[in-house]
Design a protein around this motif. Structure first.
Motif, PDB file in Angstrom:
ATOM      1  N   PHE A 135       0.844  -1.406   0.345  1.00 30.00           N
ATOM      2  CA  PHE A 135       0.239  -0.302  -0.635  1.00 30.00           C
ATOM      3  C   PHE A 135       1.004   1.331  -0.148  1.00 30.00           C
ATOM      4  N   ILE A 136       0.780   2.368  -1.612  1.00 24.82           N
ATOM      5  CA  ILE A 136       1.538   2.665  -1.620  1.00 24.82           C
ATOM      6  C   ILE A 136       1.238   4.653  -1.209  1.00 24.82           C
ATOM      7  N   ARG A 137       1.919   5.180  -0.009  1.00 23.16           N
ATOM      8  CA  ARG A 137       1.413   6.664  -0.209  1.00 23.16           C
ATOM      9  C   ARG A 137       2.230   7.307  -1.045  1.00 23.16           C
ATOM     10  N   THR A 138       1.775   8.724  -1.521  1.00 29.10           N
ATOM     11  CA  THR A 138       2.889   9.194  -3.052  1.00 29.10           C
ATOM     12  C   THR A 138       3.307  10.540  -1.652  1.00 29.10           C
ATOM     13  N   THR A 139       3.219  10.455  -0.421  1.00 29.44           N
ATOM     14  CA  THR A 139       4.186  11.871   0.550  1.00 29.44           C
ATOM     15  C   THR A 139       5.218  10.842   1.186  1.00 29.44           C
ATOM     16  N   GLU A 140       4.820   9.416   1.175  1.00 29.52           N
ATOM     17  CA  GLU A 140       6.193   8.439   1.451  1.00 29.52           C
ATOM     18  C   GLU A 140       8.267   8.804   0.559  1.00 29.52           C
ATOM     19  N   ALA A 141       8.719   8.896   1.269  1.00 36.02           N
ATOM     20  CA  ALA A 141      10.097   9.152   1.449  1.00 36.02           C
ATOM     21  C   ALA A 141      10.374   8.828  -0.219  1.00 36.02           C
ATOM     22  N   ARG A 142      10.680   6.835  -0.109  1.00 35.46           N
ATOM     23  CA  ARG A 142      10.656   6.749  -1.672  1.00 35.46           C
ATOM     24  C   ARG A 142      10.000   6.869  -2.336  1.00 35.46           C
ATOM     25  N   HIS A 143       9.037   7.345  -2.598  1.00 32.56           N
ATOM     26  CA  HIS A 143       8.184   7.500  -4.062  1.00 32.56           C
ATOM     27  C   HIS A 143       8.761   8.946  -4.260  1.00 32.56           C
ATOM     28  N   ARG A 144       8.813   9.883  -3.387  1.00 33.61           N
ATOM     29  CA  ARG A 144       9.942  11.720  -3.659  1.00 33.61           C
ATOM     30  C   ARG A 144      11.232  10.546  -3.948  1.00 33.61           C
ATOM     31  N   VAL A 145      12.451  10.574  -3.648  1.00 32.93           N
ATOM     32  CA  VAL A 145      13.394   9.233  -4.415  1.00 32.93           C
ATOM     33  C   VAL A 145      13.301   9.090  -6.127  1.00 32.93           C
ATOM     34  N   ALA A 146      11.837   8.544  -5.660  1.00 36.12           N
ATOM     35  CA  ALA A 146      11.368   7.646  -7.357  1.00 36.12           C
ATOM     36  C   ALA A 146      11.079   9.334  -8.361  1.00 36.12           C
ATOM     37  N   VAL A 147      10.627   9.321  -8.244  1.00 40.41           N
ATOM     38  CA  VAL A 147       9.663  10.419  -8.888  1.00 40.41           C
ATOM     39  C   VAL A 147      11.369  11.406  -9.080  1.00 40.41           C
ATOM     40  N   GLN A 148      11.535  11.740  -8.213  1.00 45.25           N
ATOM     41  CA  GLN A 148      12.246  12.585  -8.561  1.00 45.25           C
ATOM     42  C   GLN A 148      14.174  12.290  -9.651  1.00 45.25           C
ATOM     43  N   HIS A 149      14.160  10.759  -9.584  1.00 38.66           N
ATOM     44  CA  HIS A 149      14.782  10.457 -10.393  1.00 38.66           C
ATOM     45  C   HIS A 149      14.173  10.371 -12.053  1.00 38.66           C
ATOM     46  N   PHE A 150      13.009   9.906 -11.775  1.00 41.25           N
ATOM     47  CA  PHE A 150      12.728   9.658 -13.039  1.00 41.25           C
ATOM     48  C   PHE A 150      12.351  11.290 -13.834  1.00 41.25           C
ATOM     49  N   TRP A 151      12.184  12.185 -13.111  1.00 39.14           N
ATOM     50  CA  TRP A 151      12.348  13.008 -13.771  1.00 39.14           C
ATOM     51  C   TRP A 151      13.773  13.300 -13.967  1.00 39.14           C
ATOM     52  N   GLY A 152      14.955  13.446 -14.072  1.00 38.29           N
ATOM     53  CA  GLY A 152      16.196  13.537 -14.255  1.00 38.29           C
ATOM     54  C   GLY A 152      16.633  12.550 -15.034  1.00 38.29           C
ATOM     55  N   VAL A 153      16.005  11.761 -15.701  1.00 37.96           N
ATOM     56  CA  VAL A 153      16.156  10.519 -16.415  1.00 37.96           C
ATOM     57  C   VAL A 153      15.184  11.290 -18.087  1.00 37.96           C
ATOM     58  N   LEU A 154      14.317  11.973 -17.427  1.00 38.72           N
ATOM     59  CA  LEU A 154      13.470  12.905 -18.175  1.00 38.72           C
ATOM     60  C   LEU A 154      14.720  13.958 -18.986  1.00 38.72           C
ATOM     61  N   LYS A 155      14.807  14.497 -17.694  1.00 38.88           N
ATOM     62  CA  LYS A 155      15.803  16.120 -18.703  1.00 38.88           C
ATOM     63  C   LYS A 155      17.209  15.452 -18.715  1.00 38.88           C
ATOM     64  N   ALA A 156      17.844  14.351 -18.329  1.00 41.10           N
ATOM     65  CA  ALA A 156      19.422  13.733 -18.917  1.00 41.10           C
ATOM     66  C   ALA A 156      18.499  13.455 -20.936  1.00 41.10           C
ATOM     67  N   ARG A 157      17.749  13.158 -21.111  1.00 41.13           N
ATOM     68  CA  ARG A 157      17.593  12.209 -22.238  1.00 41.13           C
ATOM     69  C   ARG A 157      16.587  13.928 -22.810  1.00 41.13           C
ATOM     70  N   GLY A 158      16.860  15.128 -22.700  1.00 38.94           N
ATOM     71  CA  GLY A 158      16.101  15.979 -23.903  1.00 38.94           C
ATOM     72  C   GLY A 158      14.665  15.776 -24.196  1.00 38.94           C
ATOM     73  N   LEU A 159      14.051  15.404 -22.527  1.00 39.33           N
ATOM     74  CA  LEU A 159      12.796  15.435 -23.615  1.00 39.33           C
ATOM     75  C   LEU A 159      11.554  16.825 -22.057  1.00 39.33           C
ATOM     76  N   LEU A 160      12.596  17.397 -21.737  1.00 41.31           N
ATOM     77  CA  LEU A 160      12.158  17.905 -20.729  1.00 41.31           C
ATOM     78  C   LEU A 160      12.630  19.553 -21.793  1.00 41.31           C
ATOM     79  N   TYR A 161      11.713  21.194 -21.212  1.00 46.32           N
ATOM     80  CA  TYR A 161      12.207  21.906 -21.461  1.00 46.32           C
ATOM     81  C   TYR A 161      11.473  22.869 -21.174  1.00 46.32           C
ATOM     82  N   LYS A 162      11.802  24.431 -21.049  1.00 48.60           N
ATOM     83  CA  LYS A 162      11.059  25.480 -19.983  1.00 48.60           C
ATOM     84  C   LYS A 162      10.156  26.027 -20.826  1.00 48.60           C
ATOM     85  N   GLY A 163       8.729  26.660 -20.573  1.00 53.94           N
ATOM     86  CA  GLY A 163       8.784  26.902 -21.804  1.00 53.94           C
ATOM     87  C   GLY A 163       6.980  27.521 -21.476  1.00 53.94           C
ATOM     88  N   LEU A 164       6.875  28.689 -21.826  1.00 56.61           N
ATOM     89  CA  LEU A 164       5.322  29.310 -21.386  1.00 56.61           C
ATOM     90  C   LEU A 164       4.205  28.640 -22.164  1.00 56.61           C
TER      91      LEU A 164
END
Length: 593
Positions: A135-164
């Motif tokens: 039973f997972i809660r998205t406020t758990e520390a393990r989930h924050r680690v996973a989400v931020q790592h996943f974000w980093g993978v997308l960014k490293a692969r050039g799939l995120l950009y900042k825009g309006l």
């Protein structure tokens, strides 16, 4: 030795995948055989429900999602008994603007609201016998680690950009909407207000600088994935709907919000001015549970079956697979989609006051009874209607009268005074239909019954694989009716154990009926675990004899020994399922008297 039916583990081979490949500074997409991943899908299975939003208490729609996943998971465990081969996760989605606003309205801190409502979901699922392993809660520390790592993978692969990013935003649905998905309708004050076409929830025009995911690059890869995997999304109408959506252009997707506007969430790594979009945050829960970002998760992904409601299909069938492809991973193996529950023909709504409390239903109809009703009546392809009279009528008819009555008849002391599994007489019921002679008592309808029950486990397995649990229960209920017809036809209460002519046939009738009941009890375990345990225990079936691998029906009919023949039945357990409509039970009894 031929065992009927021969039950085998259904393979999951022939699946294709779409992967993001690196090469000479450019990215391209291809589809091909899963290869080694096929072996993972065969060896392991990972079932998930959506994680449920904690802005309100659970209702029967939430329980229905969990029950579908639970039944699929329990059936898989009967086929592959190793505990290490199957995982099942559920949980709560605790970030986002809706939670932030709901907490403020209730005068609570977001963490207090999340703790309170998440506990309600956990308690409900435990009471309903949901056999989750995590039973997972998205406020758990393990989930924050996973989400931020996943974000980093997308960014490293050039799939995120900042825009309006500018467009309509629905806070209730936590999503941006294109112009075509917005309509105008009269609000409470009489003014015309913009709302979502799909949900009817209010929307507002939003313009802000966010991080944006290059979703537009994934339209063709998603089309290839779905066209190459016709069962990737089940039932088929939902598969078709997603392909229809992909006929239109796929705009890039905003995946963050300003922290000044949305503070209740996971910050973007390296940019505290932005909070990660709640849907990206929520979807990664499926990876968090299996150990992402450690290498452990690879032994479970993509052998994953998501069970979701149709209202969140786009997020799971377009955004999630695209994000996974962007991170260099395969889409999930299967996405099972179900429709919603209405109440007396109306959508459940707080304003209408018709929201059905699942805990009340579990108390009123019993846990097994309400599980059976939802899974028997729920059809994934279209919305299903709930009302109290329907529940009572179904449970009394199929569990109390048909199944419970059959068990009572065959174990009653007057008909079965020895309290055993009687012997089967092959001369009374030869394996070849059409044989004539005084000892032969079996009729054509009896052979039809044996054939129907012999093929039932395979039929049920196929229905589970096609996400048609209601059809599995329909087939089982049909066989229960056939078995009652068999017993009624041969009226064992009119036969005499002392008669050398009657006794072999009386034992055979009871033996066949008890064998049918053993099959029914085994196949009901994923749906009504306590009732099935009660039934199998009454038949004297041990815990090690309840798997699908051990389900050999009526072996004496096929010339093989039966391990149950002559065995003592289990202790008396009372009514299998007491009638809910006691007034009608009294009338029936009075009429018989």
């Amino acid at each position: 030795m031929v065992r009927i039916p021969v039950f085998r583990l259904l393979g999951l081979t022939g699946v294709s995948r779409v992967s993001l490949l690196e090469g000479s500074g450019s990215r391209h997409y291809s589809s091909g055989s899963l290869g080694a991943r096929d072996a993972i899908c065969d060896a392991r299975a990972y079932f998930t429900t959506p994680i449920f939003y904690v802005n309100a208490a659970p209702h029967i729609g939430h329980l229905y999602s969990a029950l579908l996943a639970d039944a699929l998971c329990r059936h898989r465990r009967l086929r592959v008994p190793s505990p290490a081969a199957t995982r099942f996760s559920t949980g709560t989605d605790e970030h986002g603007l809706k939670i932030q606003q709901a907490a403020a309205s209730a005068g609570l801190a977001p963490t207090e609201l999340c703790d309170r409502v998440s506990a309600q979901f956990q308690q409900l699922f435990q009471e309903a016998g949901i056999s989750f392993t995590d039973f997972i809660r998205t406020t758990e520390a393990r989930h924050r680690v996973a989400v931020q790592h996943f974000w980093g993978v997308l960014k490293a692969r050039g799939l995120l950009y900042k825009g309006l990013y500018e467009g309509w935003y629905c806070a209730s649905d936590e999503c941006f909407l294109p112009e075509a998905r917005v309509t105008w309708q009269l609000g409470p004050s009489g003014d015309s207000c913009p709302v979502s076409v799909e949900s009817g929830h209010p929307v507002s025009w939003t313009k802000e600088e966010n991080y944006i995911f290059r979703l537009s690059q994934f339209r063709e890869p998603l089309q290839r994935w779905l066209r190459g995997n016709p069962q990737a999304i089940t039932p088929e109408p939902f598969h078709h709907a997603v392909l229809q959506w992909l006929e239109d252009e796929l705009p890039d997707l905003s995946v963050s919000r300003r922290s000044s506007h949305l503070h209740w969430g996971i910050p973007v790594p390296g940019d505290d001015s932005q909070t990660i979009y709640v849907w990206l945050d929520a979807l990664v829960n499926y990876l968090t549970v299996i150990g992402y970002p450690s290498a452990e998760f690879k032994s479970w992904w993509p052998a994953t079956s998501h069970i979701i409601g149709k209202d969140i299909l786009k997020f799971h069938a377009i955004y999630w697979p695209a994000l996974l492809l962007g991170a260099g991973m395969s889409p999930p193996h299967r996405i099972y989609v179900h429709s919603h529950w209405t109440v007396c023909g109306q959508k459940m709504s707080k304003s209408l006051g018709n929201v059905v409390d699942p805990k009340t239903c579990l108390d009123r109809y019993t846990v097994d009874g309400f599980r059976y009703f939802l899974l028997r009546q729920g059809v994934p392809n279209w919305d299903c209607d709930y009302y109290d009279e329907k529940v009572v009528k179904l449970l009394d008819s199929e569990l109390a009268d048909a199944l419970g009555g059959l068990l009572n008849r065959c174990t009653a002391n007057r008909i079965n005074p020895s309290g055993t599994y009687p012997s089967f007489c092959t001369t009374c019921f030869p394996s070849e239909p059409g044989l004539l002679g005084p000892p032969v008592r079996a009729q054509a309808e009896d052979y039809a019954l044996v054939s129907a029950v012999a093929t039932l486990p395979k039929q049920v397995a196929d229905h589970y694989d096609n996400f048609q649990i209601y059809k599995a229960l329909e087939a089982l209920s049909s066989c229960v009716r056939q078995t009652n017809g068999f017993v009624q036809r041969h009226a064992p209460w009119k036969l005499n154990w002392e008669s050398p002519v009657d006794a072999p046939w009386l034992g055979t009738v009871l033996h066949v009926a008890l064998e049918c009941l053993r099959v029914f009890g085994t196949l009901l375990q994923p749906v009504t675990p306590s009732l099935a345990d009660k039934l199998l225990s009454r038949l004297g079936v041990s815990a090690t004899e309840r798997g699908l691998g051990e389900l050999y029906f009526l072996p004496r009919f096929y010339g093989h020994p039966c391990p149950f023949e002559g065995r003592k039945l289990g202790p008396e357990t009372g009514l299998l399922f007491p009638r809910l409509d006691q007034s009608r039970a009294w009338l029936v009894k009075a009429h018989r008297t």
